[in-house]
Design a protein around this motif. Structure first.
Motif, PDB file in Angstrom:
ATOM      1  N   ASN A  36       0.857  -1.172   0.000  1.00 46.81           N
ATOM      2  CA  ASN A  36       0.000   0.000   0.000  1.00 46.81           C
ATOM      3  C   ASN A  36       0.897   1.226   0.000  1.00 46.81           C
ATOM      4  OD1 ASN A  36      -2.078   1.825   0.200  1.00 46.81           O
ATOM      5  ND2 ASN A  36      -2.545   1.386   2.351  1.00 46.81           N
ATOM      6  N   ASN A  37       0.939   1.916  -1.130  1.00 49.28           N
ATOM      7  CA  ASN A  37       1.888   3.008  -1.338  1.00 49.28           C
ATOM      8  C   ASN A  37       3.314   2.471  -1.167  1.00 49.28           C
ATOM      9  OD1 ASN A  37      -0.150   4.926  -1.858  1.00 49.28           O
ATOM     10  ND2 ASN A  37      -0.489   5.224   0.342  1.00 49.28           N
ATOM     11  N   GLU A  38       4.045   2.931  -0.171  1.00 43.77           N
ATOM     12  CA  GLU A  38       5.437   2.493  -0.033  1.00 43.77           C
ATOM     13  C   GLU A  38       5.623   1.431   1.050  1.00 43.77           C
ATOM     14  OE1 GLU A  38       7.843   3.570  -2.108  1.00 43.77           O
ATOM     15  OE2 GLU A  38       6.172   4.562  -3.126  1.00 43.77           O
ATOM     16  N   ILE A  39       4.546   1.024   1.704  1.00 42.70           N
ATOM     17  CA  ILE A  39       4.647   0.112   2.844  1.00 42.70           C
ATOM     18  C   ILE A  39       3.990  -1.229   2.517  1.00 42.70           C
ATOM     19  CG2 ILE A  39       4.079  -0.236   5.283  1.00 42.70           C
ATOM     20  CD1 ILE A  39       6.133   1.968   4.741  1.00 42.70           C
ATOM     21  N   PHE A  40       4.676  -2.310   2.872  1.00 45.49           N
ATOM     22  CA  PHE A  40       4.130  -3.656   2.696  1.00 45.49           C
ATOM     23  C   PHE A  40       3.285  -4.042   3.907  1.00 45.49           C
ATOM     24  CE2 PHE A  40       7.876  -3.831  -0.027  1.00 45.49           C
ATOM     25  CZ  PHE A  40       7.376  -4.457  -1.167  1.00 45.49           C
ATOM     26  N   GLU A  41       2.188  -4.707   3.633  1.00 46.05           N
ATOM     27  CA  GLU A  41       1.385  -5.336   4.685  1.00 46.05           C
ATOM     28  C   GLU A  41       1.551  -6.840   4.558  1.00 46.05           C
ATOM     29  OE1 GLU A  41      -2.803  -4.174   6.233  1.00 46.05           O
ATOM     30  OE2 GLU A  41      -3.140  -5.763   4.741  1.00 46.05           O
ATOM     31  N   ILE A  42       1.973  -7.480   5.626  1.00 47.58           N
ATOM     32  CA  ILE A  42       2.237  -8.919   5.616  1.00 47.58           C
ATOM     33  C   ILE A  42       1.269  -9.587   6.572  1.00 47.58           C
ATOM     34  CG2 ILE A  42       3.937 -10.737   5.988  1.00 47.58           C
ATOM     35  CD1 ILE A  42       5.154  -7.155   5.599  1.00 47.58           C
ATOM     36  N   LYS A  43       0.324 -10.333   6.036  1.00 48.17           N
ATOM     37  CA  LYS A  43      -0.648 -11.046   6.867  1.00 48.17           C
ATOM     38  C   LYS A  43      -0.163 -12.471   7.094  1.00 48.17           C
ATOM     39  CE  LYS A  43      -4.739  -8.343   5.634  1.00 48.17           C
ATOM     40  NZ  LYS A  43      -6.138  -8.385   5.155  1.00 48.17           N
ATOM     41  N   THR A  44      -0.213 -12.904   8.348  1.00 52.78           N
ATOM     42  CA  THR A  44       0.224 -14.243   8.705  1.00 52.78           C
ATOM     43  C   THR A  44      -0.906 -14.985   9.406  1.00 52.78           C
ATOM     44  OG1 THR A  44       1.031 -13.851  10.963  1.00 52.78           O
ATOM     45  CG2 THR A  44       2.486 -13.204   9.138  1.00 52.78           C
ATOM     46  N   SER A  45      -0.617 -16.220   9.797  1.00 60.73           N
ATOM     47  CA  SER A  45      -1.608 -17.021  10.514  1.00 60.73           C
ATOM     48  C   SER A  45      -1.846 -16.506  11.926  1.00 60.73           C
ATOM     49  CB  SER A  45      -1.135 -18.477  10.569  1.00 60.73           C
ATOM     50  OG  SER A  45       0.160 -18.565  11.156  1.00 60.73           O
ATOM     51  N   LYS A  46      -1.007 -15.575  12.394  1.00 64.40           N
ATOM     52  CA  LYS A  46      -1.125 -15.081  13.769  1.00 64.40           C
ATOM     53  C   LYS A  46      -1.296 -13.577  13.896  1.00 64.40           C
ATOM     54  CE  LYS A  46       1.568 -18.848  15.843  1.00 64.40           C
ATOM     55  NZ  LYS A  46       2.747 -19.200  16.684  1.00 64.40           N
ATOM     56  N   SER A  47      -0.858 -12.816  12.890  1.00 61.93           N
ATOM     57  CA  SER A  47      -0.880 -11.365  13.055  1.00 61.93           C
ATOM     58  C   SER A  47      -0.747 -10.675  11.706  1.00 61.93           C
ATOM     59  CB  SER A  47       0.266 -10.940  13.988  1.00 61.93           C
ATOM     60  OG  SER A  47       0.155  -9.582  14.322  1.00 61.93           O
ATOM     61  N   THR A  48      -0.615  -9.360  11.761  1.00 61.13           N
ATOM     62  CA  THR A  48      -0.363  -8.539  10.571  1.00 61.13           C
ATOM     63  C   THR A  48       0.820  -7.627  10.873  1.00 61.13           C
ATOM     64  OG1 THR A  48      -2.688  -8.564   9.911  1.00 61.13           O
ATOM     65  CG2 THR A  48      -1.306  -6.830   8.989  1.00 61.13           C
ATOM     66  N   TYR A  49       1.747  -7.527   9.916  1.00 63.03           N
ATOM     67  CA  TYR A  49       2.968  -6.728  10.095  1.00 63.03           C
ATOM     68  C   TYR A  49       3.084  -5.731   8.952  1.00 63.03           C
ATOM     69  CZ  TYR A  49       4.026 -10.713  13.105  1.00 63.03           C
ATOM     70  OH  TYR A  49       3.949 -11.696  14.067  1.00 63.03           O
ATOM     71  N   HIS A  50       3.901  -4.706   9.184  1.00 61.93           N
ATOM     72  CA  HIS A  50       4.162  -3.701   8.156  1.00 61.93           C
ATOM     73  C   HIS A  50       5.663  -3.498   8.044  1.00 61.93           C
ATOM     74  CE1 HIS A  50      -0.005  -2.993   9.432  1.00 61.93           C
ATOM     75  NE2 HIS A  50      -0.211  -2.633   8.172  1.00 61.93           N
ATOM     76  N   ALA A  51       6.134  -3.347   6.809  1.00 59.98           N
ATOM     77  CA  ALA A  51       7.577  -3.228   6.587  1.00 59.98           C
ATOM     78  C   ALA A  51       7.852  -2.400   5.343  1.00 59.98           C
ATOM     79  CB  ALA A  51       8.212  -4.602   6.450  1.00 59.98           C
ATOM     80  N   LYS A  52       9.008  -1.728   5.351  1.00 56.44           N
ATOM     81  CA  LYS A  52       9.447  -0.964   4.184  1.00 56.44           C
ATOM     82  C   LYS A  52       9.981  -1.890   3.091  1.00 56.44           C
ATOM     83  CE  LYS A  52      10.937   2.844   7.190  1.00 56.44           C
ATOM     84  NZ  LYS A  52      12.119   3.598   7.697  1.00 56.44           N
ATOM     85  N   ASN A  53      10.583  -3.009   3.521  1.00 52.61           N
ATOM     86  CA  ASN A  53      11.172  -3.966   2.587  1.00 52.61           C
ATOM     87  C   ASN A  53      10.814  -5.388   3.018  1.00 52.61           C
ATOM     88  OD1 ASN A  53      13.276  -2.106   1.029  1.00 52.61           O
ATOM     89  ND2 ASN A  53      13.440  -1.619   3.220  1.00 52.61           N
ATOM     90  N   VAL A  54      10.673  -6.263   2.041  1.00 53.70           N
ATOM     91  CA  VAL A  54      10.390  -7.676   2.316  1.00 53.70           C
ATOM     92  C   VAL A  54      11.376  -8.536   1.535  1.00 53.70           C
ATOM     93  CG1 VAL A  54       8.724  -9.565   2.021  1.00 53.70           C
ATOM     94  CG2 VAL A  54       7.939  -7.321   2.796  1.00 53.70           C
ATOM     95  N   ILE A  55      11.922  -9.545   2.206  1.00 53.26           N
ATOM     96  CA  ILE A  55      12.789 -10.536   1.560  1.00 53.26           C
ATOM     97  C   ILE A  55      12.098 -11.894   1.628  1.00 53.26           C
ATOM     98  CG2 ILE A  55      15.031 -11.682   1.572  1.00 53.26           C
ATOM     99  CD1 ILE A  55      16.159  -9.254   3.071  1.00 53.26           C
ATOM    100  N   ILE A  56      11.890 -12.503   0.479  1.00 50.59           N
ATOM    101  CA  ILE A  56      11.324 -13.856   0.429  1.00 50.59           C
ATOM    102  C   ILE A  56      12.473 -14.845   0.273  1.00 50.59           C
ATOM    103  CG2 ILE A  56       9.820 -15.442  -0.824  1.00 50.59           C
ATOM    104  CD1 ILE A  56       8.133 -13.060  -1.679  1.00 50.59           C
ATOM    105  N   SER A  57      12.651 -15.675   1.290  1.00 48.75           N
ATOM    106  CA  SER A  57      13.717 -16.678   1.274  1.00 48.75           C
ATOM    107  C   SER A  57      13.136 -18.010   1.738  1.00 48.75           C
ATOM    108  CB  SER A  57      14.864 -16.233   2.184  1.00 48.75           C
ATOM    109  OG  SER A  57      15.941 -17.140   2.122  1.00 48.75           O
ATOM    110  N   THR A  58      12.177 -18.503   0.963  1.00 51.33           N
ATOM    111  CA  THR A  58      11.348 -19.634   1.400  1.00 51.33           C
ATOM    112  C   THR A  58      11.821 -20.989   0.878  1.00 51.33           C
ATOM    113  OG1 THR A  58       9.864 -19.022  -0.412  1.00 51.33           O
ATOM    114  CG2 THR A  58       9.250 -18.320   1.788  1.00 51.33           C
ATOM    115  N   GLY A  59      12.888 -21.016   0.086  1.00 54.16           N
ATOM    116  CA  GLY A  59      13.379 -22.306  -0.388  1.00 54.16           C
ATOM    117  C   GLY A  59      12.416 -22.978  -1.347  1.00 54.16           C
ATOM    118  N   PHE A  60      12.415 -24.331  -1.314  1.00 50.05           N
ATOM    119  CA  PHE A  60      11.596 -25.057  -2.289  1.00 50.05           C
ATOM    120  C   PHE A  60      11.132 -26.419  -1.768  1.00 50.05           C
ATOM    121  CE2 PHE A  60      15.775 -26.813  -2.714  1.00 50.05           C
ATOM    122  CZ  PHE A  60      15.604 -28.126  -3.100  1.00 50.05           C
TER     123      PHE A  60
END
Length: 320
Positions: free
Chosen positions: A103-127
């Protein structure tokens, strides 16, 4: 509302390395992990040995001391989980990321437990989470295993192992040595050239002496309760008795998650788009790190050659 500098998805070796790099640069970060620390390694076969030597598995220049030239699963768990403890890394475990949106410049990250906000997100989830399915009748039977941990449940059982990669070869050799009757069904004409060099002669010799049955240029067609049907190199259908199928057909990244995060996926291998110099995707301030960068080609990236991603990403974040 707290806004993190970086939210890291996945606490594998590369995700931990990203956290260490963020911490060194005084960035406010958090790792979200759906399982335990280095969850994929935890689910590896119990007696697995790495292809790489210990020094190639090190992160943040922290020495990895191993008694053997090639460290095993338990040593790796001790090393990476030990780093997380010693460095007191900020990690939320057993929490699954459901959605990443911006949303604009901020990421919203919804999880199974909460919601977080961050300027940057790194996806390192493997395979390692999604098996590469064969899509044949009977694949949903309980006797079909897409993950192999140890050989003891298969003693005195008729086992079919699918594939000729490292995981297939390890499963075939270990179950054979614990008394299983092993048949390998292999699409290709030979054992994979990528099999660990100290293991490849072992499997080839066991096949040559017919201790392990192997059908090359073959394909599994159907799985039944007490048998399997496969097509041999001559196109003939064969049915053999069977108790368990170890489908070591490989694993895939969560492509739906990447796509829903806005990342472009390209070509037959669904290669995610990223800048090779910064690891930034087509979504500004959303980065990839580690094996997930390779799409379906999961042999392209591994710990040894993706350790550098953390420094590349943090350097790019700091430059903005």
């Amino acid at each position: 509302m707290e806004i993190l500098d970086i939210l890291i998805i996945g606490a594998g070796p590369i995700g931990l390395n990203c956290a260490l790099e963020a911490k060194k640069n005084n960035l406010n970060y958090l790792i979200i992990e759906k399982g335990t620390i280095v969850n994929s390694l935890y689910n590896y076969p119990l007696y697995m040995k790495f292809f790489s030597t210990a020094d190639k598995l090190e992160i943040d220049e922290i020495p990895f001391i191993s008694a053997a030239p090639k460290p095993g699963r338990q040593e790796a768990l001790e090393y990476y989980q030990g780093i997380a403890r010693q460095k007191n890394l900020n990690i939320n475990l057993y929490e699954k990321v459901l959605k990443v949106s911006k949303n604009n410049e901020i990421f919203e990250i919804k999880t199974s437990k909460s919601t977080y906000h961050a300027k940057n997100v790194i996806i390192s989830t493997g395979f390692y989470d999604i098996p590469n399915m064969m899509n044949i009748p009977g694949e949903n039977l309980e006797k079909v295993k897409h993950y192999y941990t140890e050989p003891y449940p298969y003693a005195k059982q008729k086992i079919v192992v699918i594939g000729s990669s490292n995981s297939s070869v390890d499963a075939a050799l270990e179950t054979y040595r614990k008394g299983a009757e092993v048949t390998m069904i292999i699409r290709n004409s030979e054992i994979s050239p990528s099999v660990k060099y100290w293991v490849k002669p072992d499997i080839e010799n066991r096949i040559a002496e017919e201790s392990i049955n192997a059908h090359f240029n073959a394909e599994l067609i159907e799985i039944k309760e007490h048998s399997v049907i496969f097509k041999d190199e001559n196109g003939k259908l064969n049915e053999i008795e069977n108790d368990f199928v170890l489908a070591m057909t490989g694993y895939l990244p969560d492509f739906d998650f990447l796509k829903n995060s806005g990342i472009e996926l390209n070509g037959d291998c669904l290669n995610p788009f990223y800048n090779a110099e910064t690891m930034e995707t087509n979504v500004e301030n959303l980065y990839l790190a580690g094996v997930v960068c390779g799409g379906k080609d999961t042999h392209l990236w591994f710990i040894e050659n993706s350790r550098i991603h953390a420094e590349m990403i943090v350097r790019n974040i700091l430059s903005k």
